[in-house]
Design a protein around this motif. Structure first.
Motif, PDB file in Angstrom:
ATOM      1  N   PHE A 152       8.865  26.478 -33.465  1.00 59.37           N
ATOM      2  CA  PHE A 152       8.971  27.613 -32.553  1.00 59.37           C
ATOM      3  C   PHE A 152      10.417  28.073 -32.568  1.00 59.37           C
ATOM      4  O   PHE A 152      11.325  27.323 -32.227  1.00 59.37           O
ATOM      5  CB  PHE A 152       8.562  27.176 -31.133  1.00 59.37           C
ATOM      6  N   SER A 153      10.648  29.309 -32.991  1.00 59.48           N
ATOM      7  CA  SER A 153      12.012  29.769 -33.242  1.00 59.48           C
ATOM      8  C   SER A 153      12.770  30.025 -31.933  1.00 59.48           C
ATOM      9  O   SER A 153      12.163  30.122 -30.857  1.00 59.48           O
ATOM     10  CB  SER A 153      11.984  31.056 -34.073  1.00 59.48           C
ATOM     11  N   ARG A 200      18.817  23.671 -35.196  1.00 58.26           N
ATOM     12  CA  ARG A 200      17.873  24.476 -34.422  1.00 58.26           C
ATOM     13  C   ARG A 200      17.032  25.405 -35.301  1.00 58.26           C
ATOM     14  O   ARG A 200      15.939  25.783 -34.905  1.00 58.26           O
ATOM     15  CB  ARG A 200      18.570  25.270 -33.310  1.00 58.26           C
ATOM     16  N   ASP A 201      17.536  25.770 -36.455  1.00 62.31           N
ATOM     17  CA  ASP A 201      16.743  26.488 -37.447  1.00 62.31           C
ATOM     18  C   ASP A 201      16.204  25.451 -38.435  1.00 62.31           C
ATOM     19  O   ASP A 201      16.514  25.472 -39.631  1.00 62.31           O
ATOM     20  CB  ASP A 201      17.592  27.530 -38.178  1.00 62.31           C
ATOM     21  N   TYR A 202      15.405  24.521 -37.916  1.00 61.27           N
ATOM     22  CA  TYR A 202      14.954  23.367 -38.687  1.00 61.27           C
ATOM     23  C   TYR A 202      13.454  23.495 -38.896  1.00 61.27           C
ATOM     24  O   TYR A 202      12.646  23.230 -38.005  1.00 61.27           O
ATOM     25  CB  TYR A 202      15.285  22.076 -37.929  1.00 61.27           C
ATOM     26  N   LEU A 260       0.566  24.597 -32.297  1.00 65.55           N
ATOM     27  CA  LEU A 260      -0.401  23.645 -32.831  1.00 65.55           C
ATOM     28  C   LEU A 260       0.064  22.241 -32.468  1.00 65.55           C
ATOM     29  O   LEU A 260       1.187  21.842 -32.779  1.00 65.55           O
ATOM     30  CB  LEU A 260      -0.523  23.775 -34.352  1.00 65.55           C
ATOM     31  N   ARG A 261      -0.830  21.520 -31.787  1.00 69.82           N
ATOM     32  CA  ARG A 261      -0.560  20.124 -31.441  1.00 69.82           C
ATOM     33  C   ARG A 261      -1.730  19.267 -31.884  1.00 69.82           C
ATOM     34  O   ARG A 261      -2.876  19.714 -31.879  1.00 69.82           O
ATOM     35  CB  ARG A 261      -0.341  19.964 -29.930  1.00 69.82           C
ATOM     36  N   MET A 292       6.204  24.237 -40.377  1.00 66.35           N
ATOM     37  CA  MET A 292       6.180  22.868 -39.871  1.00 66.35           C
ATOM     38  C   MET A 292       7.445  22.603 -39.075  1.00 66.35           C
ATOM     39  O   MET A 292       8.542  23.024 -39.467  1.00 66.35           O
ATOM     40  CB  MET A 292       6.099  21.856 -41.023  1.00 66.35           C
ATOM     41  N   GLY A 293       7.305  21.886 -37.952  1.00 67.37           N
ATOM     42  CA  GLY A 293       8.462  21.619 -37.110  1.00 67.37           C
ATOM     43  C   GLY A 293       8.489  20.190 -36.586  1.00 67.37           C
ATOM     44  O   GLY A 293       7.530  19.425 -36.742  1.00 67.37           O
ATOM     45  N   TYR A 294       9.570  19.851 -35.950  1.00 63.99           N
ATOM     46  CA  TYR A 294       9.789  18.523 -35.369  1.00 63.99           C
ATOM     47  C   TYR A 294       8.806  18.279 -34.223  1.00 63.99           C
ATOM     48  O   TYR A 294       8.486  19.223 -33.489  1.00 63.99           O
ATOM     49  CB  TYR A 294      11.233  18.447 -34.845  1.00 63.99           C
TER      50      TYR A 294
END
Length: 321
Positions: free
Chosen positions: A63-64, A276-278, A53-54, A187-189
Motif C-alpha cells: 500500500f503506497s 517505504r517504497d518497498y 489482500l490478507r 507484493m508487500g511486507y
C-alpha cells in the motif's frame, strides 16, 4: 443449510463500506471474507481493483504512501499517475496505454493509462456454486475517440484459498483500437522481505535497462530496504507456462499467480527495494511498460476491432507451507 449458524457471515461475508475523510472520502469498498483465510478489498471506484489482500490475517500486498485516492484527484499529465497510485495488491493498467507516457499514433497517452481511475458504473455480487462472484463494469470512453468497456468478474472460492479475475474488454466504437493491459500486482511486507523466495516460469529473462543489467543474476533475490534505491525491472518470456510465486519461509505463507502466456505474453518483474517504497511487482500483461510507441515499433502492440472482445483470466492461489 448449516444448522450451527444464524447467518452466512459467520463463515463468509461481503460487506460494502464507504471511506470517510482524506483523498479517499466517499470511495466504495467491498470487503470480502471467504472463510478459507482469504480477505480482500475490492475498490469499486478504482476499476474494481483489489486494494487489500490478507491471508490468515497476514498482509500480502503493498500500500503506497498515497493511501486511498479517489478518481477525482487523477491527473493524466506525464507521470502524475504516481500521485494517485495506491498500488494495493492489484492496480489495472491500460486500456489505452501502459508504462511511460508517450506520443503514439498522433495521441498523447498517459502513464499506465486511465482505467484504474474509472469508477464502476454498475456492480453486483452473488454466491454461486461455491464462489463469491463480484460483477463490475467500467467504461473507458471519450467523444471522438475510443469506446471501450471493461467487464470484470472476481470469483472468490469458498472452498479453497484462491480467487480468479476474469476480464472482458469490448470495443463498442467504430474503429480499431490499440489495447494495452497490465495486471500490476504488488507484493508487500511482511510477505516481502530479504528472505522471500521468488520464482517465475520464464524461459528467458532480460533487463529493462543498463541499471537492471548490472544485477541480472539476482533478479530473484530480494534485499533489505535501501535509501536511494533505483528500481530494477526485468522482462520474463513465459512460453509454455504462465506462473509466478512468492513465499515467505519465516511465516510459512505465499501466493501463486497463474495466467495464459499466449494471451498475456509479457511478464514484468518490478523490483523496488526502497525505504517505504518497498515493493515487488509480479505483473502479467499483453505488453511491457516501455510505452505504447515502443510496443508498436517492436510489433507487439495488440489491437481490438469494432464489436470484438478480448478475454483474460488471472488466478491467484494463497499458499501455506
Amino acid at each position: 443449510m448449516n444448522p450451527y449458524i444464524g447467518h452466512d457471515s459467520q463463515i463468509w461475508s461481503v460487506e460494502e463500506h464507504r471511506l470517510v475523510g482524506g483523498k479517499g472520502d466517499g470511495m466504495r469498498l467491498l470487503e470480502i471474507s471467504s472463510g478459507t483465510g482469504v480477505h480482500l478489498t475490492v475498490s469499486l471506484d478504482r476499476a474494481a481493483d483489489i486494494s487489500r489482500l490478507r491471508f490468515r490475517g497476514i498482509n500480502m500486498g503493498y500500500f503506497s504512501p498515497c493511501g486511498y485516492v479517489g478518481p477525482a484527484y487523477y491527473d493524466r499529465r506525464e507521470d502524475h499517475f504516481l500521485k494517485s497510485f495506491t498500488a494495493g495488491f492489484l492496480t489495472t493498467c491500460g486500456l489505452e496505454s501502459v508504462g511511460v507516457p508517450c506520443e503514439d499514433g498522433g495521441e498523447q497517452v498517459p502513464m499506465h493509462g486511465s482505467i484504474a481511475n474509472v469508477p464502476a458504473e454498475y456492480y453486483r455480487w452473488e454466491e454461486e456454486d461455491g464462489e463469491i462472484v463480484v460483477h463490475a463494469q467500467m467504461r473507458d470512453e471519450v467523444i471522438f475517440g475510443r469506446k471501450l468497456k471493461l467487464i470484470r468478474e472476481i470469483r472468490v472460492s469458498l472452498t479453497e484459498a484462491s480467487f480468479t479475475i476474469c476480464d472482458r474488454i469490448v470495443n463498442e466504437g467504430d474503429r480499431t483500437e490499440p489495447i494495452e493491459l497490465l495486471y500490476h500486482m504488488n507484493m508487500g511486507y511482511p510477505l516481502l522481505d530479504e528472505d522471500s523466495i521468488v520464482e517465475v516460469s520464464s524461459e528467458q529473462v532480460r533487463p529493462r535497462n543498463a541499471h537492471a543489467a548490472e544485477d541480472l543474476e539476482n533478479w530473484m533475490h530480494m534485499e533489505k530496504p535501501q535509501a536511494g534505491y533505483e528500481e530494477r525491472c526485468y522482462y520474463h518470456e513465459c512460453k509454455k507456462e504462465g506462473r509466478a510465486s512468492i513465499c515467505q519461509p519465516k511465516l510459512g505463507i505465499g501466493l501463486e499467480i497463474r495466467f495464459d502466456p499466449k494471451k498475456l505474453d509479457c511478464f514484468t518483474e518490478w523490483k523496488m527495494m526502497g525505504v517505504r517504497d518497498y515493493v515487488l511487482g509480479l505483473e502479467c500483461g499483453n505488453c511491457y511498460p516501455d510505452g505504447r510507441d515502443v510496443m508498436r515499433r517492436d510489433g507487439r502492440l495488440k489491437f481490438l476491432e469494432p464489436g470484438k472482445t478480448l478475454t483474460y483470466h488471472v488466478k491467484v492461489r494463497l499458499l501455506e507451507k
